[in-house]
Design a protein around this motif. Structure first.
Motif, PDB file in Angstrom:
ATOM      1  N   ARG A  13     -57.194  26.670 -27.915  1.00  0.00           N
ATOM      2  CA  ARG A  13     -56.536  27.398 -26.824  1.00  0.00           C
ATOM      3  C   ARG A  13     -57.396  28.617 -26.535  1.00  0.00           C
ATOM      4  O   ARG A  13     -57.776  29.347 -27.450  1.00  0.00           O
TER       5      ARG A  13
ATOM      6  N   GLU B 291     -55.024  37.124 -24.722  1.00  0.00           N
ATOM      7  CA  GLU B 291     -53.831  37.014 -25.557  1.00  0.00           C
ATOM      8  C   GLU B 291     -52.586  36.886 -24.687  1.00  0.00           C
ATOM      9  O   GLU B 291     -52.367  37.675 -23.770  1.00  0.00           O
TER      10      GLU B 291
ATOM     11  N   GLN C 286     -52.073  34.527 -22.610  1.00  0.00           N
ATOM     12  CA  GLN C 286     -52.394  33.755 -21.410  1.00  0.00           C
ATOM     13  C   GLN C 286     -53.308  32.569 -21.739  1.00  0.00           C
ATOM     14  O   GLN C 286     -54.026  32.064 -20.881  1.00  0.00           O
ATOM     15  N   GLU C 287     -53.241  32.101 -22.975  1.00  0.00           N
ATOM     16  CA  GLU C 287     -54.151  31.049 -23.409  1.00  0.00           C
ATOM     17  C   GLU C 287     -53.905  29.727 -22.671  1.00  0.00           C
ATOM     18  O   GLU C 287     -52.782  29.386 -22.334  1.00  0.00           O
ATOM     19  N   LYS C 288     -54.998  29.007 -22.444  1.00  0.00           N
ATOM     20  CA  LYS C 288     -54.959  27.693 -21.825  1.00  0.00           C
ATOM     21  C   LYS C 288     -55.474  26.655 -22.827  1.00  0.00           C
ATOM     22  O   LYS C 288     -56.228  26.986 -23.742  1.00  0.00           O
ATOM     23  N   PRO C 289     -55.085  25.385 -22.663  1.00  0.00           N
ATOM     24  CA  PRO C 289     -55.529  24.357 -23.605  1.00  0.00           C
ATOM     25  C   PRO C 289     -56.964  23.938 -23.354  1.00  0.00           C
ATOM     26  O   PRO C 289     -57.450  23.946 -22.219  1.00  0.00           O
TER      27      PRO C 289
ATOM     28  N   SER D  53     -56.436  22.434 -18.870  1.00  0.00           N
ATOM     29  CA  SER D  53     -55.239  22.956 -18.198  1.00  0.00           C
ATOM     30  C   SER D  53     -54.815  22.130 -16.981  1.00  0.00           C
ATOM     31  O   SER D  53     -53.667  22.232 -16.548  1.00  0.00           O
TER      32      SER D  53
ATOM     33  N   ASP E 223     -50.068  22.926 -22.289  1.00  0.00           N
ATOM     34  CA  ASP E 223     -50.387  23.680 -23.499  1.00  0.00           C
ATOM     35  C   ASP E 223     -50.554  22.673 -24.641  1.00  0.00           C
ATOM     36  O   ASP E 223     -50.220  21.492 -24.502  1.00  0.00           O
TER      37      ASP E 223
ATOM     38  N   SER F   9     -48.832  21.857 -27.459  1.00  0.00           N
ATOM     39  CA  SER F   9     -47.520  22.109 -28.064  1.00  0.00           C
ATOM     40  C   SER F   9     -46.618  20.921 -27.812  1.00  0.00           C
ATOM     41  O   SER F   9     -46.951  19.997 -27.062  1.00  0.00           O
TER      42      SER F   9
ATOM     43  N   GLY G 158     -49.657  26.272 -29.402  1.00  0.00           N
ATOM     44  CA  GLY G 158     -48.816  27.132 -28.578  1.00  0.00           C
ATOM     45  C   GLY G 158     -47.339  26.937 -28.865  1.00  0.00           C
ATOM     46  O   GLY G 158     -46.919  25.902 -29.385  1.00  0.00           O
ATOM     47  N   ARG G 159     -46.553  27.936 -28.503  1.00  0.00           N
ATOM     48  CA  ARG G 159     -45.086  27.888 -28.620  1.00  0.00           C
ATOM     49  C   ARG G 159     -44.640  27.436 -30.012  1.00  0.00           C
ATOM     50  O   ARG G 159     -43.798  26.535 -30.161  1.00  0.00           O
TER      51      ARG G 159
END
Length: 281
Positions: free
Chosen positions: A5, A9, A11-14, A27, A32, A34, A68-69
């Motif tokens: 990712r 911080e 605002q991360e993208k895959p 993206s 994400d 997750s 993420g998440r």
């Protein structure tokens, strides 16, 4: 696959690493890394992609934690007998379980904050396990089927808060930046045996920890099955599986702890290397 990712911080993208080690932007494909993306079917979608059609992310872009998440960060204490010995404790008969706040997550190259007034901030290289399928009351033989992949984790710890302020380990484990994860989430097909991974940690070039996951008291499969009888594990949950000997508090005759301005490097070999500057919170 090696999933990442990237970005600022929060605002991360895959992203995904290609064969040349470049990060490609995912993206436009997934929101994400997750939830359902971490399932076997979700990861299979990514495996079928032609990465040459995806945008290359510049090398200078920050990498965040590769998951993420995250719902839970669960950690296992004293999972190496020689680490228990250096702490002056007996190896446990069952896994010692505690949690780290999700707000402690940070990227593999972000600074590590030393809490204000701390004189006992310590390092702990660990194998991280990322859950890919919901796990509840599962058998040990089936446990690894519920894994999405593995990652490098540093279970940074403030020993005074951990052991001298009422016995609740979570207090010494949850400061901001106390859970650097990554740089990559390496999918389980690239890790045929999680019990055969070298791992190490150094401070200012001095290697203090240098071991493998082989002598774990409780294996990854045992830990997952054990936890699933006490709480439901969800996709994206991270398990930190314990640290080998060589932490600062175990150094004899005088323990060594982190100070501002030091460089902490650690790696689970094959899962990527972290590098952090220590700063004051």
């Amino acid at each position: 696959m090696k999933l990442v990712r990237w970005g600022l911080e929060g605002q991360e993208k895959p992203g995904i690493l290609d064969a040349e080690g470049q990060v490609r932007d995912l993206s436009a494909v997934i929101p994400d890394i997750s939830h359902s993306v971490l399932s076997d079917s979700g990861l299979d979608v990514l495996r079928r992609l032609d990465l040459g059609h995806l945008r290359v992310v510049p090398d200078y872009v920050r990498l965040g934690a590769p998951v993420g998440r995250v719902g839970k960060i669960i950690a296992i204490g004293l999972n190496y007998a020689d680490h228990a010995a250096e702490a002056g404790l007996k190896p446990p008969a069952e896994p010692i379980v505690f949690q780290k706040a999700t707000s402690s997550l940070c990227g593999p190259y972000d600074p590590i904050e030393i809490p204000r007034g701390s004189v006992k901030t310590d390092w702990e290289i660990e194998l991280g396990v990322v859950i890919g399928r919901r796990a509840k009351y599962i058998a040990e033989a089936d446990a690894l089927d519920h894994v999405a992949g593995y990652c490098t984790v540093n279970d940074v710890s403030e020993r005074h808060l951990q052991t001298e302020r009422g016995g609740q380990w979570t207090k010494g484990k949850s400061h901001d930046t106390f859970c650097p994860v990554g740089p990559w989430l390496v999918t389980k097909d690239e890790v045929p045996d999680p019990q055969a991974l070298p791992l190490w940690c150094s401070v200012d070039g001095q290697r203090y920890q240098d071991g493998t996951t082989t002598p774990m008291i409780f294996t990854v499969a045992h830990i997952i099955a054990y936890l699933s009888r006490m709480m439901t594990l969800e996709p994206g949950d991270i398990i930190a599986t314990g640290t080998p000997p060589g932490v600062g508090m175990g150094i004899k005759p005088d323990p060594i702890f982190l100070k501002p301005g030091q460089i902490v490097e650690c790696e689970v070999v094959g899962l990527g290397k972290q590098r952090h500057l220590t700063i004051v919170a």
